[in-house]
Design a protein around this motif. Structure first.
Motif, PDB file in Angstrom:
ATOM      1  N   VAL A   1     -18.359  14.281 -21.604  1.00  0.00           N
ATOM      2  CA  VAL A   1     -17.352  14.101 -20.552  1.00  0.00           C
ATOM      3  C   VAL A   1     -17.807  13.039 -19.546  1.00  0.00           C
ATOM      4  N   HIS A   2     -16.986  12.003 -19.407  1.00  0.00           N
ATOM      5  CA  HIS A   2     -17.297  10.839 -18.560  1.00  0.00           C
ATOM      6  C   HIS A   2     -16.112  10.501 -17.659  1.00  0.00           C
ATOM      7  N   SER A   3     -16.315   9.500 -16.808  1.00  0.00           N
ATOM      8  CA  SER A   3     -15.209   8.856 -16.119  1.00  0.00           C
ATOM      9  C   SER A   3     -15.595   7.392 -15.946  1.00  0.00           C
ATOM     10  N   TYR A   4     -14.685   6.465 -15.655  1.00  0.00           N
ATOM     11  CA  TYR A   4     -13.272   6.679 -15.512  1.00  0.00           C
ATOM     12  C   TYR A   4     -12.546   5.845 -16.549  1.00  0.00           C
TER      13      TYR A   4
ATOM     14  N   TRP B   1     -25.400   4.613  -8.733  1.00  0.00           N
ATOM     15  CA  TRP B   1     -26.422   4.735  -9.771  1.00  0.00           C
ATOM     16  C   TRP B   1     -25.856   5.376 -11.036  1.00  0.00           C
ATOM     17  N   ARG B   2     -26.316   4.901 -12.203  1.00  0.00           N
ATOM     18  CA  ARG B   2     -25.777   5.377 -13.479  1.00  0.00           C
ATOM     19  C   ARG B   2     -26.832   6.056 -14.362  1.00  0.00           C
ATOM     20  N   LYS B   3     -28.067   5.526 -14.332  1.00  0.00           N
ATOM     21  CA  LYS B   3     -29.094   5.953 -15.301  1.00  0.00           C
ATOM     22  C   LYS B   3     -29.842   7.198 -14.812  1.00  0.00           C
TER      23      LYS B   3
ATOM     24  N   ILE C   1     -23.700  12.902 -17.806  1.00  0.00           N
ATOM     25  CA  ILE C   1     -24.856  12.184 -18.364  1.00  0.00           C
ATOM     26  C   ILE C   1     -25.047  10.879 -17.583  1.00  0.00           C
ATOM     27  N   HIS C   2     -23.956  10.377 -17.002  1.00  0.00           N
ATOM     28  CA  HIS C   2     -24.017   9.215 -16.109  1.00  0.00           C
ATOM     29  C   HIS C   2     -23.870   9.683 -14.665  1.00  0.00           C
ATOM     30  N   ALA C   3     -24.840   9.270 -13.846  1.00  0.00           N
ATOM     31  CA  ALA C   3     -24.996   9.862 -12.519  1.00  0.00           C
ATOM     32  C   ALA C   3     -23.772   9.725 -11.617  1.00  0.00           C
ATOM     33  N   ARG C   4     -23.168   8.544 -11.592  1.00  0.00           N
ATOM     34  CA  ARG C   4     -22.131   8.270 -10.586  1.00  0.00           C
ATOM     35  C   ARG C   4     -20.768   8.849 -10.933  1.00  0.00           C
ATOM     36  N   GLU C   5     -20.638   9.462 -12.104  1.00  0.00           N
ATOM     37  CA  GLU C   5     -19.332   9.961 -12.546  1.00  0.00           C
ATOM     38  C   GLU C   5     -19.109  11.374 -12.004  1.00  0.00           C
ATOM     39  N   TRP C   6     -18.940  11.456 -10.693  1.00  0.00           N
ATOM     40  CA  TRP C   6     -18.924  12.734  -9.974  1.00  0.00           C
ATOM     41  C   TRP C   6     -17.831  13.689 -10.430  1.00  0.00           C
TER      42      TRP C   6
END
Ligand SMILES: [Zn+2]
Length: 435
Positions: A316-319, A242-244, A176-181
């Motif tokens: 599911v996110h990071s970090y 980027w996050r959004k 859902i957050h772009a940079r959390e590859w």
């Protein structure tokens, strides 16, 4: 997709982070928070990693941020002895460039199901991978909506494809957050591991068995592998940090809404910003973004489709390595603890220990707002728990604890996924044990 191509072609060239450092700062009193906070806010090149917004900076937790070399020096000079400062990453641009080169090299000439699992995929590669793996038996996929830039969002169903199936459902969204590859990569590997097991190929680590993995199929799993395709692709093309999402905001030059601040429980309370330029901009009201609407519509469709109900939800996110049941919303808006906190914590602790047994990684457990050290209103977690009545809802923050942060190397995808699947197995066992 025409629109997307047009936008891509006019996008600015890639943002260059060469010479940028990732700094971790910590200090011990609220007076120093004012000093450090004011210095941080004046840095032109700053990109906050943890916490995600300036409002959430406080002395109870460390602050990680990316900044130019010149301003890193400036920061250290201005805070002086007011904070402990360590450099986590010497040159973020080097890591980004190295990962981009490796990514291109490792995926060149490949298609569909043949992409390597120890590499990150661009959104179009991920999309290809989903379609190539849709076998209509163990896994099916459907387009559940379209983003502002015209990309498809996919919902994946793992499990019993019989529409009259009575099994309980688990709902999960990744990226859902772009940079959390690491998150789409992990969710993808989970699907692959399960499909392999079904075909008799054992990819499980030594701490759990193939049978335990297959027992996950006592339930139906519904997975949005990437909830934010536009933002995710933007991290490949233009800005790795980027996050959004990428939808423009009326009356502002600043693009994008934080999709995990877009849900109604605690919306625009602590931890969600009304500033369109903030990386935690929550939108003028809940559900103003297509992505949040798509999330809700798919959830409702699955819930109303008969069979078992949705009994667990995972975001599911990071970090940071955290396992977090509600609430994410702060105590100003929701003073009391969740009514089910003891139960949620018991299951979380079992997930924590199952995860540890895989690669001995330590994840911390607790209510989101406590264990992260700051509140976040408007998340899928709180919406699932309070509005949708899903007792077991979580935010999972995957690896690492800051050595690489969002720039986690690709060779950690498989181990991270293995330990994450150990958590999913515990969730599954819990659902199986309930009536
Ligand atoms: Zn996140």
């Amino acid at each position: 997709m025409k629109f997307a191509l047009l936008l891509t072609s006019v996008a600015l060239s890639e943002k260059d982070y060469h010479g940028f450092k990732v700094i971790r700062a910590s200090w011990e009193s609220s007076e120093q928070t004012e000093l450090v906070g004011s210095v941080l806010e004046r840095l032109d090149t700053i990109n906050l990693w943890q916490p995600e917004s300036f409002e959430n900076i406080n002395y109870t937790r460390t602050v990680d941020f990316l900044v130019s070399e010149k301003e890193a020096f400036e920061f250290k000079r201005r805070v002086g002895n007011g904070a402990d400062v360590v450099t986590l990453i010497e040159d973020a641009g080097d890591i980004i460039a190295h990962q981009a080169t490796e990514q291109k090299r490792a995926t060149r000439g490949l298609r569909g199901a043949s992409y390597p699992y120890d590499q990150f995929l661009t959104y179009s590669q991920l999309e290809e991978w989903i379609l190539a793996n849709d076998d209509g038996e163990l896994m099916s996929s459907e387009i559940i909506g379209e983003t502002y830039e015209g990309r498809n969002i996919y919902g994946v169903h793992l499990g019993d494809q019989d529409p009259t199936s009575n099994k309980k459902k688990v709902f999960m969204e990744c990226n859902i957050h772009a940079r959390e590859w690491i998150t789409p990569s992990t969710c993808k590997y989970f699907i692959y591991m399960l499909k392999s097991a079904k075909n008799g190929v054992d990819l499980t680590p030594s701490s759990f068995s193939m049978q335990e993995l297959l027992d996950i199929l006592d339930h139906n799993w519904y997975i949005i592998v990437s909830m934010n395709p536009d933002g995710y692709q933007y991290t490949f093309d233009s800005d790795r940090m980027w996050r959004k999402n990428r939808e423009p905001n009326q009356g502002s030059q600043c693009v994008g809404t934080d999709l995990n601040r877009q849900f109604p429980v605690g919306h625009l309370t602590e931890g969600g910003s009304s500033n369109k330029c903030s990386s935690t901009y929550a939108g003028v009201e809940a559900f103003t973004t297509k992505e949040a609407q798509i999330w809700r519509e798919w959830f409702m469709k699955l819930r109303n489709s008969g069979g078992g109900d949705i009994e667990a939800q995972l975001s599911v996110h990071s970090y940071s390595q955290l396992i977090m049941p509600p609430w994410a919303t702060g105590r100003v808006a929701i003073p009391e603890d969740p009514a089910d906190i003891d139960y949620q914590m018991r299951v979380s602790q079992r997930m924590q220990s199952a995860l540890f047994n895989v690669h001995e990684k330590v994840y911390r457990v607790g209510q989101s707002r406590d264990v992260v050290g700051y509140p976040a209103g408007g998340t899928t977690e709180d919406y699932s728990y309070q509005t949708l009545g899903v007792t077991l809802s979580w935010v999972l923050e995957l690896r690492d604890t800051g050595a690489y942060g969002f720039l986690l190397p690709a060779d950690q995808i498989i181990p991270t996924a293995e330990e994450t699947v150990a958590m999913f197995i515990e969730v599954s066992k819990e659902l199986s044990s309930r009536n």
